[in-house]
Scaffold this active site. Structure first.
Site, PDB file in Angstrom:
ATOM      1  N   SER A 152       3.507  -2.524  10.290  1.00  0.00           N
ATOM      2  CA  SER A 152       4.973  -2.525  10.409  1.00  0.00           C
ATOM      3  C   SER A 152       5.608  -3.854   9.982  1.00  0.00           C
ATOM      4  O   SER A 152       6.556  -4.328  10.618  1.00  0.00           O
ATOM      5  CB  SER A 152       5.403  -2.129  11.823  1.00  0.00           C
ATOM      6  OG  SER A 152       4.966  -0.808  12.102  1.00  0.00           O
ATOM      7  N   ASN A 198       0.870  -1.180   0.000  1.00  0.00           N
ATOM      8  CA  ASN A 198       0.000   0.000   0.000  1.00  0.00           C
ATOM      9  C   ASN A 198       0.905   1.228   0.000  1.00  0.00           C
ATOM     10  O   ASN A 198       1.555   1.523   1.002  1.00  0.00           O
ATOM     11  CB  ASN A 198      -0.881  -0.036   1.260  1.00  0.00           C
ATOM     12  CG  ASN A 198      -1.678   1.241   1.449  1.00  0.00           C
ATOM     13  OD1 ASN A 198      -1.821   2.042   0.522  1.00  0.00           O
ATOM     14  ND2 ASN A 198      -2.197   1.436   2.644  1.00  0.00           N
ATOM     15  N   TRP A 199       0.935   1.926  -1.144  1.00  0.00           N
ATOM     16  CA  TRP A 199       1.864   3.059  -1.272  1.00  0.00           C
ATOM     17  C   TRP A 199       1.281   4.346  -0.694  1.00  0.00           C
ATOM     18  O   TRP A 199       1.929   5.385  -0.739  1.00  0.00           O
ATOM     19  CB  TRP A 199       2.262   3.233  -2.746  1.00  0.00           C
ATOM     20  CG  TRP A 199       3.119   2.119  -3.259  1.00  0.00           C
ATOM     21  CD1 TRP A 199       3.652   1.091  -2.524  1.00  0.00           C
ATOM     22  CD2 TRP A 199       3.554   1.912  -4.614  1.00  0.00           C
ATOM     23  NE1 TRP A 199       4.392   0.263  -3.344  1.00  0.00           N
ATOM     24  CE2 TRP A 199       4.348   0.734  -4.629  1.00  0.00           C
ATOM     25  CE3 TRP A 199       3.354   2.589  -5.827  1.00  0.00           C
ATOM     26  CZ2 TRP A 199       4.935   0.252  -5.795  1.00  0.00           C
ATOM     27  CZ3 TRP A 199       3.941   2.112  -6.991  1.00  0.00           C
ATOM     28  CH2 TRP A 199       4.722   0.950  -6.975  1.00  0.00           C
ATOM     29  N   LYS A 200       0.065   4.300  -0.199  1.00  0.00           N
ATOM     30  CA  LYS A 200      -0.579   5.464   0.431  1.00  0.00           C
ATOM     31  C   LYS A 200      -0.411   6.703  -0.461  1.00  0.00           C
ATOM     32  O   LYS A 200      -0.382   6.588  -1.671  1.00  0.00           O
ATOM     33  CB  LYS A 200      -0.014   5.679   1.835  1.00  0.00           C
ATOM     34  CG  LYS A 200      -0.035   4.415   2.685  1.00  0.00           C
ATOM     35  CD  LYS A 200       0.125   4.704   4.144  1.00  0.00           C
ATOM     36  CE  LYS A 200       0.207   3.393   4.905  1.00  0.00           C
ATOM     37  NZ  LYS A 200       0.085   3.513   6.321  1.00  0.00           N
ATOM     38  N   HIS A 258      -9.388   0.694   5.198  1.00  0.00           N
ATOM     39  CA  HIS A 258      -8.093   0.925   5.850  1.00  0.00           C
ATOM     40  C   HIS A 258      -8.319   1.809   7.070  1.00  0.00           C
ATOM     41  O   HIS A 258      -9.165   2.698   7.049  1.00  0.00           O
ATOM     42  CB  HIS A 258      -7.124   1.588   4.868  1.00  0.00           C
ATOM     43  CG  HIS A 258      -5.717   1.602   5.381  1.00  0.00           C
ATOM     44  ND1 HIS A 258      -5.277   2.518   6.306  1.00  0.00           N
ATOM     45  CD2 HIS A 258      -4.659   0.781   5.128  1.00  0.00           C
ATOM     46  CE1 HIS A 258      -4.009   2.259   6.598  1.00  0.00           C
ATOM     47  NE2 HIS A 258      -3.604   1.209   5.891  1.00  0.00           N
ATOM     48  N   GLY A 264       2.476   1.886  10.777  1.00  0.00           N
ATOM     49  CA  GLY A 264       3.385   3.020  10.646  1.00  0.00           C
ATOM     50  C   GLY A 264       4.101   3.385  11.938  1.00  0.00           C
ATOM     51  O   GLY A 264       4.726   4.441  12.038  1.00  0.00           O
ATOM     52  N   GLU A 319      -6.831   4.242   8.207  1.00  0.00           N
ATOM     53  CA  GLU A 319      -6.721   5.690   7.951  1.00  0.00           C
ATOM     54  C   GLU A 319      -8.025   6.228   7.366  1.00  0.00           C
ATOM     55  O   GLU A 319      -8.418   7.368   7.624  1.00  0.00           O
ATOM     56  CB  GLU A 319      -5.512   5.963   7.034  1.00  0.00           C
ATOM     57  CG  GLU A 319      -4.207   5.779   7.803  1.00  0.00           C
ATOM     58  CD  GLU A 319      -3.028   5.278   6.988  1.00  0.00           C
ATOM     59  OE1 GLU A 319      -3.050   5.407   5.746  1.00  0.00           O
ATOM     60  OE2 GLU A 319      -2.077   4.740   7.605  1.00  0.00           O
ATOM     61  N   GLY A 331       2.885  -1.291   4.280  1.00  0.00           N
ATOM     62  CA  GLY A 331       2.890   0.141   3.965  1.00  0.00           C
ATOM     63  C   GLY A 331       4.308   0.607   3.668  1.00  0.00           C
ATOM     64  O   GLY A 331       4.847   0.385   2.585  1.00  0.00           O
ATOM     65  N   GLY A 332       4.953   1.241   4.668  1.00  0.00           N
ATOM     66  CA  GLY A 332       6.270   1.867   4.489  1.00  0.00           C
ATOM     67  C   GLY A 332       7.296   0.998   3.778  1.00  0.00           C
ATOM     68  O   GLY A 332       7.998   1.471   2.864  1.00  0.00           O
ATOM     69  N   GLU A 383      -5.246  -5.531  10.587  1.00  0.00           N
ATOM     70  CA  GLU A 383      -4.210  -4.522  10.807  1.00  0.00           C
ATOM     71  C   GLU A 383      -4.461  -3.809  12.134  1.00  0.00           C
ATOM     72  O   GLU A 383      -5.246  -2.855  12.193  1.00  0.00           O
ATOM     73  CB  GLU A 383      -4.249  -3.481   9.690  1.00  0.00           C
ATOM     74  CG  GLU A 383      -3.998  -4.046   8.317  1.00  0.00           C
ATOM     75  CD  GLU A 383      -3.432  -2.975   7.390  1.00  0.00           C
ATOM     76  OE1 GLU A 383      -2.280  -3.140   6.972  1.00  0.00           O
ATOM     77  OE2 GLU A 383      -4.114  -1.982   7.116  1.00  0.00           O
TER      78      GLU A 383
END
Ligand code: PEP
Length: 255
Positions: A213, A9-11, A95, A173, A97, A234-235, A167
């Site tokens: 993470s 997920n490149w957000k 998600h 994150g 967010e 993610g990151g 998640e």
């Protein structure tokens, strides 16, 4: 047998040339013998450049969100029809967010899930508890509410086009990963709840990804858990070498 999936997920990161370069690096680094699924979810504006880059590869393309409506006066929204037309295979729905920052309720998410499926988009449906909820022993209650609300009136047939991502919000994150056992326990709960909702067969075949993470350093232990069928990353998915290491995980036997 559930086919594992590693999803990135490149957000809200990268411009279009950075996104296509990252997609190319991932594509070029893939083991041609890889048996599991790899998916990337760029921002809307980068879907086209990424699609061109991965069109001759097995990598699946996903959006990160969508509107439940198919068309009309919904300024600033993107419809499932548009995503399908742009070449998306999947869409991420729910998600944390989206739930937290954009106040998306279980009811809204349920409308999105149904609309995506109706328009032949597969769904990565995200659920997870906050730290406060975990500390107050409410994790399972929260997961149950999110599953029952978000997947309300979904059939067994439809569930075959849904991947669930557990998640924990406190792990997204933050650098804090759930321990493999914490993740496994939550996945068992999710599977039991799916069994209660849709029966044993659906529960055994639904794929449940872990997210929060996930890194090159912890993926092997996570993937050794019997109910973890992959990861939503993610990151770490923004760095080709690290994400490729996650993709090519080597499950270790848990102690
Ligand atoms: C995510 O975006 O779904 C996620 C799990 O992020 P991170 O891997 O950075 O924690």
């Amino acid at each position: 047998m559930r086919k594992p999936m590693i999803a990135g997920n490149w957000k809200m990161h990268l411009n279009s040339s950075e996104a296509s370069q990252l997609a190319a690096a991932i594509k070029n680094g893939l083991d041609p013998q890889l048996k599991h699924e790899v998916l990337i979810a760029p921002s809307f504006t980068n879907i086209e450049s990424v699609r061109k880059e991965i069109s001759s590869s097995p990598i699946l393309l996903s959006a990160q969100n969508m509107c439940w409506e198919e068309k009309g006066a919904f300024t600033g929204e993107i419809s499932p029809i548009q995503l399908k037309d742009a070449g998306c295979d999947y869409v991420i729905i729910g998600h944390s967010e989206r739930r937290k920052i954009f106040s998306e309720s279980d009811e809204v998410l349920n409308k999105k899930v149904k609309s995506a499926l109706k328009n032949a988009l597969k769904v990565i449906f995200c659920i997870g508890e906050t730290l406060e909820e975990r500390e107050n022993q409410r994790t399972y209650k929260v997961l149950q509410t999110q599953l029952n609300g978000g997947l309300k009136d979904i059939s067994v047939n439809e569930l075959s086009n849904i991947v669930i991502a557990y998640e924990p919000v406190w792990a997204i994150g933050t650098g804090k990963t759930a321990t493999p056992q914490q993740a496994q326990d939550a996945h068992i709960f999710v599977r039991k709840e799916i069994e209660r909702m849709l029966g044993a067969q659906a529960s055994q075949s639904v794929r449940i990804l872990y997210g929060g993470s996930v890194k090159a350093e912890n993926i092997d232990e996570l993937m050794a858990q019997p109910d973890i069928d992959g990861a939503l990353v993610g990151g770490e998915s923004l760095k080709a070498d690290k994400f490729l290491r996650v993709i090519h995980y080597q499950p270790v036997l848990s102690k």
